[in-house]
Write a protein that holds these residues in place. Sequence first.
Motif, PDB file in Angstrom:
ATOM      1  N   PRO A  37     -15.832  23.071 -38.476  1.00  0.00           N
ATOM      2  CA  PRO A  37     -14.700  22.451 -37.780  1.00  0.00           C
ATOM      3  C   PRO A  37     -13.774  21.669 -38.703  1.00  0.00           C
ATOM      4  O   PRO A  37     -12.534  21.758 -38.582  1.00  0.00           O
ATOM      5  CB  PRO A  37     -15.378  21.531 -36.760  1.00  0.00           C
ATOM      6  CG  PRO A  37     -16.670  22.205 -36.466  1.00  0.00           C
ATOM      7  CD  PRO A  37     -17.106  22.775 -37.785  1.00  0.00           C
ATOM      8  N   ASP A  38     -14.342  20.908 -39.629  1.00  0.00           N
ATOM      9  CA  ASP A  38     -13.524  20.152 -40.578  1.00  0.00           C
ATOM     10  C   ASP A  38     -12.643  21.094 -41.407  1.00  0.00           C
ATOM     11  O   ASP A  38     -11.468  20.806 -41.672  1.00  0.00           O
ATOM     12  CB  ASP A  38     -14.429  19.322 -41.496  1.00  0.00           C
ATOM     13  CG  ASP A  38     -13.642  18.594 -42.583  1.00  0.00           C
ATOM     14  OD1 ASP A  38     -12.796  17.767 -42.234  1.00  0.00           O
ATOM     15  OD2 ASP A  38     -13.886  18.869 -43.771  1.00  0.00           O
ATOM     16  N   ILE A  39     -13.203  22.235 -41.791  1.00  0.00           N
ATOM     17  CA  ILE A  39     -12.448  23.206 -42.591  1.00  0.00           C
ATOM     18  C   ILE A  39     -11.366  23.866 -41.747  1.00  0.00           C
ATOM     19  O   ILE A  39     -10.211  24.018 -42.195  1.00  0.00           O
ATOM     20  CB  ILE A  39     -13.405  24.257 -43.177  1.00  0.00           C
ATOM     21  CG1 ILE A  39     -14.377  23.586 -44.151  1.00  0.00           C
ATOM     22  CG2 ILE A  39     -12.636  25.378 -43.861  1.00  0.00           C
ATOM     23  CD1 ILE A  39     -15.508  24.464 -44.615  1.00  0.00           C
ATOM     24  N   LEU A  40     -11.690  24.251 -40.517  1.00  0.00           N
ATOM     25  CA  LEU A  40     -10.697  24.859 -39.628  1.00  0.00           C
ATOM     26  C   LEU A  40      -9.535  23.908 -39.372  1.00  0.00           C
ATOM     27  O   LEU A  40      -8.371  24.326 -39.332  1.00  0.00           O
ATOM     28  CB  LEU A  40     -11.355  25.255 -38.309  1.00  0.00           C
ATOM     29  CG  LEU A  40     -12.325  26.436 -38.360  1.00  0.00           C
ATOM     30  CD1 LEU A  40     -13.108  26.541 -37.048  1.00  0.00           C
ATOM     31  CD2 LEU A  40     -11.592  27.736 -38.654  1.00  0.00           C
ATOM     32  N   GLU A  41      -9.828  22.621 -39.213  1.00  0.00           N
ATOM     33  CA  GLU A  41      -8.776  21.642 -38.969  1.00  0.00           C
ATOM     34  C   GLU A  41      -7.878  21.472 -40.195  1.00  0.00           C
ATOM     35  O   GLU A  41      -6.677  21.227 -40.057  1.00  0.00           O
ATOM     36  CB  GLU A  41      -9.392  20.309 -38.564  1.00  0.00           C
ATOM     37  CG  GLU A  41     -10.028  20.351 -37.172  1.00  0.00           C
ATOM     38  CD  GLU A  41     -10.751  19.073 -36.802  1.00  0.00           C
ATOM     39  OE1 GLU A  41     -10.856  18.175 -37.680  1.00  0.00           O
ATOM     40  OE2 GLU A  41     -11.226  18.961 -35.658  1.00  0.00           O
ATOM     41  N   ARG A  42      -8.445  21.616 -41.382  1.00  0.00           N
ATOM     42  CA  ARG A  42      -7.632  21.505 -42.597  1.00  0.00           C
ATOM     43  C   ARG A  42      -6.837  22.784 -42.845  1.00  0.00           C
ATOM     44  O   ARG A  42      -5.761  22.740 -43.445  1.00  0.00           O
ATOM     45  CB  ARG A  42      -8.518  21.166 -43.795  1.00  0.00           C
ATOM     46  CG  ARG A  42      -9.080  19.753 -43.723  1.00  0.00           C
ATOM     47  CD  ARG A  42     -10.076  19.438 -44.821  1.00  0.00           C
ATOM     48  NE  ARG A  42     -10.700  18.154 -44.600  1.00  0.00           N
ATOM     49  CZ  ARG A  42     -10.209  16.982 -45.042  1.00  0.00           C
ATOM     50  NH1 ARG A  42      -9.082  16.972 -45.744  1.00  0.00           N
ATOM     51  NH2 ARG A  42     -10.836  15.851 -44.787  1.00  0.00           N
ATOM     52  N   LEU A  43      -7.374  23.907 -42.404  1.00  0.00           N
ATOM     53  CA  LEU A  43      -6.632  25.162 -42.517  1.00  0.00           C
ATOM     54  C   LEU A  43      -5.473  25.210 -41.525  1.00  0.00           C
ATOM     55  O   LEU A  43      -4.470  25.882 -41.765  1.00  0.00           O
ATOM     56  CB  LEU A  43      -7.564  26.349 -42.282  1.00  0.00           C
ATOM     57  CG  LEU A  43      -8.605  26.635 -43.360  1.00  0.00           C
ATOM     58  CD1 LEU A  43      -9.586  27.701 -42.879  1.00  0.00           C
ATOM     59  CD2 LEU A  43      -7.934  27.092 -44.657  1.00  0.00           C
ATOM     60  N   SER A  44      -5.630  24.515 -40.410  1.00  0.00           N
ATOM     61  CA  SER A  44      -4.596  24.490 -39.368  1.00  0.00           C
ATOM     62  C   SER A  44      -4.362  23.058 -38.928  1.00  0.00           C
ATOM     63  O   SER A  44      -4.949  22.595 -37.951  1.00  0.00           O
ATOM     64  CB  SER A  44      -5.022  25.348 -38.175  1.00  0.00           C
ATOM     65  OG  SER A  44      -4.027  25.337 -37.177  1.00  0.00           O
ATOM     66  N   PRO A  45      -3.508  22.306 -39.650  1.00  0.00           N
ATOM     67  CA  PRO A  45      -3.239  20.909 -39.284  1.00  0.00           C
ATOM     68  C   PRO A  45      -2.792  20.806 -37.822  1.00  0.00           C
ATOM     69  O   PRO A  45      -1.972  21.576 -37.353  1.00  0.00           O
ATOM     70  CB  PRO A  45      -2.115  20.521 -40.239  1.00  0.00           C
ATOM     71  CG  PRO A  45      -2.294  21.423 -41.421  1.00  0.00           C
ATOM     72  CD  PRO A  45      -2.783  22.728 -40.852  1.00  0.00           C
ATOM     73  N   GLY A  46      -3.362  19.849 -37.111  1.00  0.00           N
ATOM     74  CA  GLY A  46      -3.067  19.697 -35.700  1.00  0.00           C
ATOM     75  C   GLY A  46      -4.164  20.224 -34.807  1.00  0.00           C
ATOM     76  O   GLY A  46      -4.223  19.896 -33.621  1.00  0.00           O
ATOM     77  N   LEU A  47      -5.053  21.040 -35.372  1.00  0.00           N
ATOM     78  CA  LEU A  47      -6.192  21.542 -34.619  1.00  0.00           C
ATOM     79  C   LEU A  47      -7.229  20.421 -34.491  1.00  0.00           C
ATOM     80  O   LEU A  47      -7.521  19.732 -35.465  1.00  0.00           O
ATOM     81  CB  LEU A  47      -6.808  22.741 -35.348  1.00  0.00           C
ATOM     82  CG  LEU A  47      -7.836  23.591 -34.595  1.00  0.00           C
ATOM     83  CD1 LEU A  47      -7.174  24.331 -33.447  1.00  0.00           C
ATOM     84  CD2 LEU A  47      -8.489  24.588 -35.543  1.00  0.00           C
ATOM     85  N   HIS A  48      -7.763  20.228 -33.295  1.00  0.00           N
ATOM     86  CA  HIS A  48      -8.710  19.124 -33.082  1.00  0.00           C
ATOM     87  C   HIS A  48      -9.937  19.652 -32.340  1.00  0.00           C
ATOM     88  O   HIS A  48      -9.910  19.802 -31.116  1.00  0.00           O
ATOM     89  CB  HIS A  48      -8.056  17.999 -32.285  1.00  0.00           C
ATOM     90  CG  HIS A  48      -6.852  17.409 -32.962  1.00  0.00           C
ATOM     91  ND1 HIS A  48      -6.940  16.618 -34.080  1.00  0.00           N
ATOM     92  CD2 HIS A  48      -5.520  17.528 -32.673  1.00  0.00           C
ATOM     93  CE1 HIS A  48      -5.721  16.253 -34.466  1.00  0.00           C
ATOM     94  NE2 HIS A  48      -4.846  16.791 -33.624  1.00  0.00           N
ATOM     95  N   ILE A  49     -11.002  19.936 -33.086  1.00  0.00           N
ATOM     96  CA  ILE A  49     -12.260  20.401 -32.497  1.00  0.00           C
ATOM     97  C   ILE A  49     -13.175  19.203 -32.347  1.00  0.00           C
ATOM     98  O   ILE A  49     -13.476  18.505 -33.316  1.00  0.00           O
ATOM     99  CB  ILE A  49     -12.919  21.475 -33.384  1.00  0.00           C
ATOM    100  CG1 ILE A  49     -11.961  22.666 -33.567  1.00  0.00           C
ATOM    101  CG2 ILE A  49     -14.241  21.936 -32.766  1.00  0.00           C
ATOM    102  CD1 ILE A  49     -12.430  23.667 -34.595  1.00  0.00           C
ATOM    103  N   GLN A  50     -13.626  18.970 -31.122  1.00  0.00           N
ATOM    104  CA  GLN A  50     -14.450  17.790 -30.857  1.00  0.00           C
ATOM    105  C   GLN A  50     -15.832  17.918 -31.476  1.00  0.00           C
ATOM    106  O   GLN A  50     -16.336  16.999 -32.114  1.00  0.00           O
ATOM    107  CB  GLN A  50     -14.547  17.570 -29.348  1.00  0.00           C
ATOM    108  CG  GLN A  50     -15.130  16.219 -28.954  1.00  0.00           C
ATOM    109  CD  GLN A  50     -15.087  16.013 -27.460  1.00  0.00           C
ATOM    110  OE1 GLN A  50     -15.891  16.581 -26.725  1.00  0.00           O
ATOM    111  NE2 GLN A  50     -14.134  15.209 -27.002  1.00  0.00           N
ATOM    112  N   LYS A  51     -16.470  19.066 -31.289  1.00  0.00           N
ATOM    113  CA  LYS A  51     -17.778  19.311 -31.894  1.00  0.00           C
ATOM    114  C   LYS A  51     -18.094  20.792 -31.796  1.00  0.00           C
ATOM    115  O   LYS A  51     -17.375  21.569 -31.163  1.00  0.00           O
ATOM    116  CB  LYS A  51     -18.868  18.486 -31.220  1.00  0.00           C
ATOM    117  CG  LYS A  51     -19.110  18.820 -29.755  1.00  0.00           C
ATOM    118  CD  LYS A  51     -20.259  17.975 -29.194  1.00  0.00           C
ATOM    119  CE  LYS A  51     -20.501  18.275 -27.718  1.00  0.00           C
ATOM    120  NZ  LYS A  51     -21.644  17.516 -27.174  1.00  0.00           N
TER     121      LYS A  51
END
Length: 299
Positions: A37-51
Amino acid sequence: MELLTGQSIYYSNKSHLPLEDVAESLLALKGLIEATPDILERLSPGLHIQKVNVYLNEVRAGSLWEDLIVKFIWGSQEKLSQDVDAWRNGLRVDSIISNRLIIGAIIGALIMGGGIYLLDKLKGPEEQKQTLQTNQNIFILAGANLTGITEEQFKSVIDGAISRKEQIPKDAVKLIRPAKREGSVSITLNRDEATTISSDAIRAMPNMVSNDEIPESIEDFQNIEIQIRAIDLDSTKRGWAAVIPSVDSRRTKMHLDPHIKATNLIGKTVIMGDVTVIFRYDQSGNRIPSLVFLRNVID
């Protein structure tokens, strides 16, 4: 709300694996998935995965096949819809979270990158690092193509994650460990031959046995003399010890493969067999056998 996907991993081992190896590799794969999730959020700024939650779907023996269900969780349906729309529009990828490929590319890059990180830390051979880098490049290229960014950008996100989370290199080593029991095993993610960890890369991966990242090595020996020094008919793991003269003169703890009957070894002080030996290194760099796995007894 949530999005559901999955991850599978295939080890081409020919022999059955100890249960502890399978359990350890499953937990390592879970750990690597939980780092995405941390990597996906950095690949797509604005993406917010809770868990992210990970569930076991299937395990098959023989050649080891592990299949997991991965559930990414958002705080609300509205936020999920916004993020999916932003992901698709911003990265030009349709339904990317709900397929396995992007997560598989991230995991493959983390495994190889974790090995490189440990080799750098342990001052390992450049040849090993280059072997891992060559294999990692396959996952980096796949990830960059899927996310619509450059290979340099994708690699930077992966390297950043590894440097921030010490558990990633440890999980990478644990996930690879079952494949190291045989000489020509490869690992394939999501049934995609294009994203395979080669047998050369598996051999190049470092080993560690503690939180202090003490290196170890594993080596197979066929048809060698084994001197039995201690036995325990009530266990295949406790109370057994052996000396293997062609390897080392030290008495070493020994485990028996599950198919070997302990009672068949009663009264035998010297046998011929196939073994896997785990070596540790002392502070002077000397290789010391720490555990012998008796794989087969040759009559």
